[in-house]
Structure formats: C-alpha cells, structure tokens
Design a protein around this motif. Structure first.
Motif, mmCIF file in Angstrom:
data_model
loop_
_atom_site.group_PDB
_atom_site.id
_atom_site.type_symbol
_atom_site.label_atom_id
_atom_site.label_comp_id
_atom_site.label_asym_id
_atom_site.label_seq_id
_atom_site.Cartn_x
_atom_site.Cartn_y
_atom_site.Cartn_z
ATOM 1 N N LEU A 31 70.426 46.313 3.520
ATOM 2 C CA LEU A 31 72.012 46.014 3.403
ATOM 3 C C LEU A 31 73.097 45.946 4.137
ATOM 4 O O LEU A 31 71.325 46.198 6.103
ATOM 5 C CB LEU A 31 72.839 48.043 3.336
ATOM 6 C CG LEU A 31 72.518 48.132 1.773
ATOM 7 C CD1 LEU A 31 73.847 50.083 1.635
ATOM 8 C CD2 LEU A 31 74.051 48.389 0.733
ATOM 9 N N LEU A 32 73.886 45.376 4.373
ATOM 10 C CA LEU A 32 74.465 44.180 5.983
ATOM 11 C C LEU A 32 74.694 45.858 5.897
ATOM 12 O O LEU A 32 75.385 46.653 5.814
ATOM 13 C CB LEU A 32 75.565 43.886 5.835
ATOM 14 C CG LEU A 32 75.329 42.297 5.427
ATOM 15 C CD1 LEU A 32 76.273 41.203 4.967
ATOM 16 C CD2 LEU A 32 74.184 41.401 6.318
ATOM 17 N N SER A 33 74.233 46.290 7.697
ATOM 18 C CA SER A 33 75.318 47.149 8.935
ATOM 19 C C SER A 33 76.671 47.511 9.092
ATOM 20 O O SER A 33 75.992 45.969 10.391
ATOM 21 C CB SER A 33 73.820 48.231 9.199
ATOM 22 O OG SER A 33 73.868 46.712 10.020
ATOM 23 N N ALA A 34 77.406 48.471 9.052
ATOM 24 C CA ALA A 34 78.122 47.544 10.960
ATOM 25 C C ALA A 34 78.142 48.925 12.207
ATOM 26 O O ALA A 34 76.849 49.870 11.755
ATOM 27 C CB ALA A 34 80.001 48.475 9.744
ATOM 28 N N THR A 35 78.169 48.463 13.105
ATOM 29 C CA THR A 35 78.590 49.500 13.987
ATOM 30 C C THR A 35 78.550 50.687 13.752
ATOM 31 O O THR A 35 79.810 50.701 12.991
ATOM 32 C CB THR A 35 79.182 48.560 15.562
ATOM 33 O OG1 THR A 35 80.510 48.775 15.503
ATOM 34 C CG2 THR A 35 78.641 47.262 15.856
ATOM 35 N N TRP A 81 69.548 41.836 -1.960
ATOM 36 C CA TRP A 81 71.212 42.246 -1.810
ATOM 37 C C TRP A 81 70.995 44.080 -2.129
ATOM 38 O O TRP A 81 70.805 43.963 -3.847
ATOM 39 C CB TRP A 81 71.961 41.979 -1.500
ATOM 40 C CG TRP A 81 71.233 40.861 -0.122
ATOM 41 C CD1 TRP A 81 71.646 39.296 -0.520
ATOM 42 C CD2 TRP A 81 71.648 41.140 1.255
ATOM 43 N NE1 TRP A 81 71.270 38.096 0.520
ATOM 44 C CE2 TRP A 81 70.788 39.822 1.696
ATOM 45 C CE3 TRP A 81 71.050 41.888 1.829
ATOM 46 C CZ2 TRP A 81 70.927 39.218 2.751
ATOM 47 C CZ3 TRP A 81 71.667 41.958 3.259
ATOM 48 C CH2 TRP A 81 70.638 40.248 3.803
ATOM 49 N N GLY A 82 71.276 44.796 -1.881
ATOM 50 C CA GLY A 82 71.644 46.551 -2.436
ATOM 51 C C GLY A 82 73.430 46.245 -2.986
ATOM 52 O O GLY A 82 73.975 47.256 -3.855
ATOM 53 N N GLU A 83 74.035 45.030 -2.786
ATOM 54 C CA GLU A 83 75.639 44.606 -2.888
ATOM 55 C C GLU A 83 75.693 43.343 -2.945
ATOM 56 O O GLU A 83 75.145 42.782 -2.024
ATOM 57 C CB GLU A 83 76.062 45.415 -2.449
ATOM 58 C CG GLU A 83 76.300 45.477 -0.508
ATOM 59 C CD GLU A 83 77.212 45.780 0.211
ATOM 60 O OE1 GLU A 83 78.152 46.764 -0.542
ATOM 61 O OE2 GLU A 83 76.741 46.091 1.577
ATOM 62 N N GLY A 88 79.333 43.090 0.502
ATOM 63 C CA GLY A 88 78.581 43.800 2.327
ATOM 64 C C GLY A 88 79.128 43.089 3.426
ATOM 65 O O GLY A 88 79.250 42.955 4.592
ATOM 66 N N ILE A 89 79.771 41.241 3.876
ATOM 67 C CA ILE A 89 80.119 41.592 4.500
ATOM 68 C C ILE A 89 81.668 41.602 4.943
ATOM 69 O O ILE A 89 82.194 41.796 5.572
ATOM 70 C CB ILE A 89 80.571 39.301 4.184
ATOM 71 C CG1 ILE A 89 78.784 39.119 4.389
ATOM 72 C CG2 ILE A 89 81.697 38.933 5.141
ATOM 73 C CD1 ILE A 89 79.214 37.977 4.064
ATOM 74 N N MET A 90 82.333 42.328 3.393
ATOM 75 C CA MET A 90 83.903 42.465 3.734
ATOM 76 C C MET A 90 83.708 44.072 3.874
ATOM 77 O O MET A 90 84.386 44.221 4.858
ATOM 78 C CB MET A 90 84.744 42.562 2.222
ATOM 79 C CG MET A 90 85.610 43.626 2.406
ATOM 80 S SD MET A 90 86.992 42.612 2.573
ATOM 81 C CE MET A 90 87.801 41.379 2.032
ATOM 82 N N ARG A 91 82.775 44.811 3.421
ATOM 83 C CA ARG A 91 82.868 45.827 3.824
ATOM 84 C C ARG A 91 82.297 46.028 5.500
ATOM 85 O O ARG A 91 83.362 46.959 6.413
ATOM 86 C CB ARG A 91 81.553 46.795 2.920
ATOM 87 C CG ARG A 91 81.288 48.044 3.492
ATOM 88 C CD ARG A 91 80.032 48.533 2.274
ATOM 89 N NE ARG A 91 78.704 48.074 2.683
ATOM 90 C CZ ARG A 91 77.759 47.708 3.852
ATOM 91 N NH1 ARG A 91 78.176 48.718 5.222
ATOM 92 N NH2 ARG A 91 76.738 47.199 4.059
ATOM 93 N N VAL A 92 81.145 45.504 5.856
ATOM 94 C CA VAL A 92 81.057 45.113 7.356
ATOM 95 C C VAL A 92 81.556 44.785 8.337
ATOM 96 O O VAL A 92 82.390 45.325 9.321
ATOM 97 C CB VAL A 92 79.390 44.735 7.261
ATOM 98 C CG1 VAL A 92 79.051 44.568 9.335
ATOM 99 C CG2 VAL A 92 78.268 45.051 6.912
ATOM 100 N N LEU A 93 82.359 43.901 7.845
ATOM 101 C CA LEU A 93 84.138 42.823 8.660
ATOM 102 C C LEU A 93 84.920 44.396 8.706
ATOM 103 O O LEU A 93 84.750 44.863 10.021
ATOM 104 C CB LEU A 93 84.314 41.777 8.391
ATOM 105 C CG LEU A 93 83.283 40.458 8.821
ATOM 106 C CD1 LEU A 93 83.908 39.695 8.245
ATOM 107 C CD2 LEU A 93 83.422 40.733 9.773
ATOM 108 N N PRO A 167 62.939 41.147 5.251
ATOM 109 C CA PRO A 167 63.591 41.349 5.139
ATOM 110 C C PRO A 167 64.986 43.176 5.279
ATOM 111 O O PRO A 167 66.338 41.922 5.840
ATOM 112 C CB PRO A 167 63.986 41.750 3.227
ATOM 113 C CG PRO A 167 62.612 41.103 3.238
ATOM 114 C CD PRO A 167 61.225 41.372 3.853
ATOM 115 N N ALA A 168 64.384 42.869 6.303
ATOM 116 C CA ALA A 168 64.792 44.244 6.661
ATOM 117 C C ALA A 168 65.172 43.445 8.067
ATOM 118 O O ALA A 168 66.749 43.589 8.749
ATOM 119 C CB ALA A 168 63.915 45.652 7.459
ATOM 120 N N GLN A 169 64.147 42.450 8.873
ATOM 121 C CA GLN A 169 65.028 41.588 9.994
ATOM 122 C C GLN A 169 65.720 41.299 9.584
ATOM 123 O O GLN A 169 67.027 41.175 10.853
ATOM 124 C CB GLN A 169 64.408 41.349 10.763
ATOM 125 C CG GLN A 169 62.204 41.837 11.326
ATOM 126 C CD GLN A 169 61.439 40.865 11.272
ATOM 127 O OE1 GLN A 169 60.881 40.134 10.800
ATOM 128 N NE2 GLN A 169 60.700 41.431 12.758
#
Length: 193
Positions: A31-35, A81-83, A88-93, A167-169
């Motif tokens: 997954l992408l992650s947000a701060t 990608w888990g989604e 994922g971009i929408m969620r993180v932004l 992939p994690a990096q």
C-alpha cells in the motif's frame, strides 16, 4: 506395462502436480502510506474537493511495475498493489492534505451538487515509475474555484528520488513523492484563506 504399474505412474504424476501447486509463492500486497495524523479534535470549518484524479493507463496494472528504461515495463513477481493505485493515490493525498489543513475535510469527486465544495483540486499523473534506481512522479494539478469555474492556479509537478527496487521500497518512495505533492498543493490552498 501392467495395470498396477500404470496406476502407480499416474498417482506419482498427480502427486507431483499437487506438490508443485502447493509450493507456488504467495502473493504479497503493498500500500501507499500517508504521513501519520497528528491533529485530534479540531473543528472542521472548510471543505475541499479532490478529484477527479486521472492516472496514465499503465498505472492501472494491479502488479507493481518498474522500468528497465523509459519504454520497457517489468512486472514484479508476486508483488501487487493492495488497492487500485488510483484509489490509493486519492486516499493518501486526502490524508496528507488534511494533515496540512486540519480544519478542512476533503471530499472525493464526484460530489453532490448540493454539497459542492467552494474549491477543488484536479490531478493528472502522467508518470509514476522507477527507472535505474530513481523513482519519478510527473503530474499536473489545478486548484479551481467551483463557484466561478475559475482556475486559480495550475502547476506541473516533477520530482525524483533515489530508491531501491524492492516492492516495499517502491511503495515507500512513491508515498514520499505524494507527501511532497500534497505539500505543494497545500501552499496554493493556504493562499485562498
């Protein structure tokens, strides 16, 4: 060949196939992650729209991809990608923008006509890729006043950062690039206060 020998050979073949299928590697999901969110209990006083977010067609692949060069995509084995990446971009932004503007709630496009936010951000991502150890984002975005339909600002955002190719990096460095993108968007939003 007698009947017993044939049955024995068939059972050995079936056993080999079953054993082979059981040893296939498991899929890994990223997954992408947000701060991390640091603000709690702040009253919401504004709404900001986010979307639509358009991404290049090659980013709709569920497998994580890298590039051998600008024209050659490589899919990673068993890394997915888990989604959908666009979601994922929408969620993180969304989370990153709310971290910058804790009194603002982000409403994802499409929104209802009776609850249209005064301002919205539209985003197009042309490239999000990893080539020769460098992660790159190439995007453009607009801040729009939905009441007047005026484009208040539009910017082209291109950044790159060194990255490993696991992939994690890749998920981690793409997340950092999206933090920087949200920071640039936030500067334009802050001018509208």
């Amino acid at each position: 060949m007698n009947k017993t020998m044939r049955v024995f050979i068939i059972l050995c073949l079936v056993g080999s196939l079953i054993t082979g299928c059981q040893q296939s590697p498991r899929k890994q999901y990223y997954l992408l992650s947000a701060t991390p969110t640091a603000n709690h209990g702040i009253e919401i006083t504004r709404t900001l729209g986010l979307g639509p977010i358009d991404v290049a067609d090659y980013l709709h692949n569920s497998q994580i991809t890298t590039n051998r060069n600008a024209n050659h995509l490589l899919t990673t084995d068993n890394a997915y990608w888990g989604e959908p990446l666009q979601k994922g971009i929408m969620r993180v932004l969304t989370v990153n923008l709310m971290n910058h503007q804790p009194d603002t709630i982000i409403e994802a496009f499409p929104w209802r006509s009776d609850s249209m936010p005064k301002f919205s951000l539209r985003l197009s991502i042309y490239d999000l890729q990893l080539i020769n150890g460098e992660a790159l984002i190439n995007a453009s975005w607009k801040l729009i006043n939905n009441e007047t339909k005026a484009v208040l600002t539009q910017q082209h955002f291109v950044r790159n950062k060194p990255s490993g190719d696991s992939p994690a990096q890749i998920a981690g460095i793409y997340s950092k690039l999206l933090v920087e993108l949200a920071g640039e968007m936030n500067k334009a939003i802050a001018l509208q206060n």
